[in-house]
Design an enzyme around this catalytic site. Structure first.
Site, PDB file in Angstrom:
ATOM      1  N   GLU A 111       0.194  -1.473  -0.186  1.00  0.00           N
ATOM      2  CA  GLU A 111       0.570   0.637  -0.135  1.00  0.00           C
ATOM      3  C   GLU A 111       1.061   1.492   0.431  1.00  0.00           C
ATOM      4  OE1 GLU A 111      -0.390  -1.504   4.619  1.00  0.00           O
ATOM      5  OE2 GLU A 111      -0.076  -2.362   1.975  1.00  0.00           O
TER       6      GLU A 111
ATOM      7  N   ASP B  11      12.122  19.325 -34.971  1.00  0.00           N
ATOM      8  CA  ASP B  11      12.642  17.907 -33.444  1.00  0.00           C
ATOM      9  C   ASP B  11      10.924  17.723 -32.540  1.00  0.00           C
ATOM     10  OD1 ASP B  11      15.198  18.226 -34.034  1.00  0.00           O
ATOM     11  OD2 ASP B  11      15.723  19.877 -32.805  1.00  0.00           O
TER      12      ASP B  11
ATOM     13  N   ASP C 229      15.966  21.383 -30.527  1.00  0.00           N
ATOM     14  CA  ASP C 229      14.874  22.430 -29.902  1.00  0.00           C
ATOM     15  C   ASP C 229      14.736  22.917 -30.711  1.00  0.00           C
ATOM     16  OD1 ASP C 229      17.787  23.002 -31.563  1.00  0.00           O
ATOM     17  OD2 ASP C 229      18.317  24.575 -30.091  1.00  0.00           O
TER      18      ASP C 229
ATOM     19  N   ASP D  64      19.967  16.399 -31.643  1.00  0.00           N
ATOM     20  CA  ASP D  64      20.315  16.923 -32.809  1.00  0.00           C
ATOM     21  C   ASP D  64      21.471  18.066 -32.898  1.00  0.00           C
ATOM     22  OD1 ASP D  64      19.357  18.488 -35.004  1.00  0.00           O
ATOM     23  OD2 ASP D  64      18.483  20.250 -33.614  1.00  0.00           O
TER      24      ASP D  64
END
Length: 921
Positions: free
Chosen positions: A354, A668, A664, A396
């Site tokens: 629990e 992307d 960014d 990237d």
């Protein structure tokens, strides 16, 4: 007990609902798109949107009490008081009283409440009091912990908020909207200005400015639009962006999603620019209407959530087998069926983990707060665990591996010789564009001497622009120089510019673009690329001043002027960050839209060894099986489109990797949403930040290593609790079955089991703050639910060996052999059971020798000592009779240390056997 309720409870164990609620907008859109939930919205909203689409601009602005120059602050405050903030109600946190109810209403608390009620009705007031206290403490502990986590999450979320560009009029305009000149002629005072405001502050009637990368902050009607393409796949399921126009072309359209000039909250601008007036905010939007019809908006369960659910169901099935066995054995052997029922229910409570929701929530929240100190904002708490499990990082290049400060290094003609004409053309293009100004534009505009020489404000007038998009990969502006002629200036990727050029300029001469010249041009640009420079081509053509509106069709038969080349140096932290990630078992792949030569140069500079290069054009020709192999064998992917990036991430996940993606830009966003963990930066465009799970607030990539390590600590600490709970619960029930079969009284009263369970659970609160062995941080932590069952069966019976030893000691040494002596027997097992159950924390938290080779964190040590002291105090102190316990003889405490030491020794020996055969984690 209702099995469906239990299933629902366990299925939601790790969905930290109150925290995740703040970040569900994208998850909800995913749910709408993927499950095909009904697109039905209230008829009144449909009528409102259709009316806004068909009404002329002046009438609509008048209806909204707005103006083409926007609203004033006074108007905004009045409207906001009437309609509230621009927030969807589904995303708002629960009020405290509702939160408290949610913390209480789980099956375990309901079961305990039932036990308390039965105890009260049978006039066992002490048991009722203890059980009631357990319910209150459990509920309040979870409420306090989640409330604290909510507060921390709110503080973190406040650090990252999406904004919109709004046109607002100054307050003074209300007082003096018009002025009179000397002759009494009314003059309109234009006081409109553009301001960046948080999306939640927008109101109906606000006029907003949109460009590529912007999120649509509310339901809007377009006022102007230039080559505007909007991605509304989450609303309509359309994979391709749709073009929007300022006017509604089909007057008979009644479906809001088919309206040409209506934009919907939650979608985003792919390319182009526009101005729009807001017609609906918050729940009065199409998104808000759909949100109210969706009840389950959590993302698909992660591998960790699925694994915990499997373990929870294992314990539930175990409980449904063992509890009836305990009931019937005690009922038939003792004859007191009510007592047997209470005892069986207590066993059921003891078998259920629990505290798991609270342990997981607090562990994840602690990780989020830790990372916030490292300037990492965690938007979705589950992402912390994914950080630890990540074994593949796709990133990237521009703005992530490289600095977000790009320098204009060269401006040359088509032969590679310095040319001021090229710089002037590039400057005019960047100066006059109103769409998304990227870092290349900023680098060009920083050449202030060009601005002075060109005298832009007086020498040129902007006529029109053709915005950038990711298909053409170029953009154009049209300017007029003293209205003598129109000049189309286009800049963009070299190949895309060459595709619309028919001539080249060399000095004052203009030559036809022949295959020989084309080959020479490609050699010049390749040389620049190999120097690590990013090359943007510039082209132009003169036209007579006969038109005021231009489109993509006008980008043809251009004259190539030359190139502007940019230096995009890598961040200082990139090389050490990549090295640190590799040391921790995280492979890095570069996914970029840039060309392969520049990418190769950057990879060399940051120390990333290339293992094959794949271009976007290659991916287009690959089938699924071929691409699945290519994403494994290569680590550099160049000249990619957004869909290429998303496809690569998807195949890496299908290959069994836990994938992070860092980016960014607008291109992307699809990959960020597909990855297990999307990482962006605070300078990213809105849609990238919205799609990301984690946002970095500083440029250093070393915080990625911190995130990975914290994710692994979080995973390890959660796994500790699951292993402890599963193994100790299994051992306890095994001991109960043995005792029930051979002892003529209950080996422990229901109240004893519940108190023991409560004390044990309290001791676990400090687990989120525990230390983790360095060995567990070196490699990605993958969830393997099958290991938990094996671990439970392997270690659970160890405690039963010493429980049975205790039974024999109490029976033969202390003579507790009859119902009259059962309190002595129960007190003896109460202490041994609690102490062994508490010590298991330290034994199982590490594969090493506890207390010597691996020490628990101070909070866990202190909590363990306190609970063990309380466990001894209850039978020996003045409260013993309240708990139906009694003081034990001194001889008992002479036997206690050897039992505990033997238990620890056997457990340590079994750990060695287990580790050598299956590994520890």
């Amino acid at each position: 007990m209702n099995l469906t309720i239990l299933k629902e409870f366990f299925a939601g164990f790790l969905r930290t609902r109150h925290i995740a609620r703040h970040f569900r907008r994208l998850a909800l859109l995913d749910t709408l798109a993927q499950t095909g939930v009904s697109r039905e919205v209230p008829a009144t909203l449909t009528k409102t949107l259709v009316a806004a689409a068909t009404r002329n601009t002046e009438a609509l602005l008048k209806q909204l009490d707005s103006h083409s120059d926007g609203l004033s602050e006074t108007q905004v405050q009045t409207i906001r008081e009437r309609v509230g903030l621009n927030e969807v109600e589904h995303e708002k946190p629960l009020p405290w009283w509702m939160h408290l109810w949610h913390c209480y209403r789980n099956p375990f608390n309901l079961l305990l409440t039932l036990l308390a009620a039965i105890s009260y009705l049978t006039e066992d007031m002490k048991a009722a009091l203890v059980i009631g206290t357990m319910v209150v403490l459990s509920t309040l502990l979870r409420f306090w912990q989640e409330a604290k986590s909510n507060k921390a999450a709110d503080a973190l979320k406040a650090m990252v908020s999406n904004t919109a560009t709004v046109i607002r009029r100054d307050l003074s305009e209300d007082a003096a909207p018009e002025a009179e000149n000397f002759f009494g002629v009314h003059l309109h005072v234009k006081l409109a200005q553009r301001v960046e405001l948080p999306i939640k502050l927008l109101v109906p009637g606000d006029v907003i400015v949109l460009s590529a990368g912007d999120m649509i902050p509310a339901d809007c009607r377009l006022l102007t639009a230039k080559e505007l393409f909007v991605s509304q796949a989450a609303m309509t399921g359309e994979s391709m962006p749709v073009e929007k126009f300022a006017e509604q072309r089909d007057a008979s359209a009644i479906n809001p999603l088919e309206l040409d000039n209506i934009l919907f909250m939650g979608t985003n601008v792919v390319s182009g620019s526009a101005t729009a007036v807001i017609v609906g905010t918050g729940n009065a939007t199409y998104f808000g209407a759909l949100a109210s019809r969706v009840t389950a908006t959590d993302r698909a369960p992660t591998s960790f959530q699925s694994g915990v659910n499997k373990v929870s169901w294992l314990l539930i099935r175990f409980m449904f087998v063992m509890s009836p066995l305990v009931l019937f054995i005690n009922g038939f052997t003792k004859g007191d069926w009510m007592e047997a029922l209470l005892f069986a229910l207590s066993i059921a409570v003891g078998l259920t983990p629990e505290m798991l929701p609270m342990i997981v929530t607090s562990t994840l929240a602690k990780g989020a707060v830790f990372l916030s100190r490292k300037k990492v904002i965690v938007k979705r708490l589950d992402a912390i665990q994914n950080f630890g499990a990540m074994d593949m990082l796709c990133t990237d290049k521009t703005g992530t591996l490289t600095q977000d400060k790009i320098f204009l290094a060269r401006h040359v003609d088509v032969w590679g010789e310095d040319s001021d004409d090229v710089l002037e053309m590039a400057y005019l293009n960047s100066y006059y564009q109103t769409g998304l100004k990227n870092l290349l534009d900023v680098a060009v505009l920083e050449h202030a001497e060009v601005h002075r020489e060109l005298e832009v404000a007086t020498a040129f007038r902007k006529v029109d622009e053709i915005p950038f998009d990711f298909t053409r990969r170029r953009m154009s502006v049209v300017v007029a120089e003293h209205d003598a002629h129109h000049l189309v200036i286009t800049k963009g990727a070299v190949e895309e510019i060459l595709s619309v050029c028919t001539q080249v300029r060399h000095g004052e001469a203009v030559e036809a673009l022949t295959p020989e010249l084309l080959a020479r041009i490609r050699n010049v640009t390749a040389d620049l690329n190999e120097e690590g420079l990013r090359v943007v081509a510039v082209a132009a053509k003169e036209l007579p001043p006969t038109q005021e509106a231009y489109g993509v069709a006008d980008e043809r038969e251009l004259v190539l002027i030359g190139y502007v080349a940019f230096l995009d140096p890598p961040k200082e932290s990139t090389a050490p960050a990549l090295k640190a990630l590799a040391e921790h078992g995280v492979a890095v792949k570069v996914l970029t839209g840039d060309n392969e030569l520049v990418t190769a140069k950057i990879c060399r500079e940051v120390g990333l060894e290339q293992r094959g290069v794949v271009l976007g054009s290659d991916i287009e020709r690959m089938g699924d099986a071929e691409l699945a192999r290519a994403v494994e064998e290569n680590n550099v992917f160049a000249k990619l489109t957004p869909s290429h990036k998303e496809r690569i991430v998807r195949f890496l996940k299908a290959n069994g990797h836990v994938v992070g993606f860092m980016g960014d830009g607008i291109n992307d966003a699809p990959a960020l949403r597909t990855a297990d963990i999307g990482i962006s930066v605070d300078t990213a465009v809105d849609i990238a930040k919205e799609a990301a799970d984690v946002i970095l607030l500083e440029k250093s990539l070393m915080v990625l290593e911190e995130g990975v390590l914290e994710g692994r600590r979080t995973f390890a600490n959660m796994l500790k609790y699951i292993k402890m709970t599963a193994s100790s619960n299994f051992g306890n029930v095994f001991s109960v079955l043995v005792a029930s079969a051979f002892i003529p009284f209950l080996p422990m009263l229901p109240m004893h089991l519940l108190v023991q369970n409560l004390l044990y659970d309290i001791s676990q609160i400090a687990i989120p703050f525990d230390n983790v062995d360095d060995e567990l941080l070196r490699q990605p932590q993958h969830w393997q639910p099958g290991d938990i069952g094996r671990f439970m069966v392997f270690f659970g019976p160890i405690s039963s060996v010493f429980d049975i030893t205790t039974f024999a000691m109490m029976w033969f040494v202390f003579g507790a052999q009859s119902p009259e002596q059962q309190t002595l027997f129960q007190s003896g097992w109460f202490i041994v059971g609690l102490l062994t159950q508490t010590l298991i924390v330290h034994m199982i938290r590490t594969s090493k020798l506890p207390f010597i080779q691996s020490r628990a964190a101070t909070p866990l040590m202190v909590m363990t000592a306190v609970i063990m002291a309380v466990g001894i105090f209850l039978p020996m102190g003045p409260l013993a009779h309240y708990f139906k316990l009694q003081a034990l003889p001194p001889l008992y405490f002479a036997f206690l240390p050897p039992i505990l030491l033997a238990y620890m020794g056997l457990t340590q020996a079994m750990k060695g056997i287990y580790s050598r055969r299956w590994g520890w984690q």
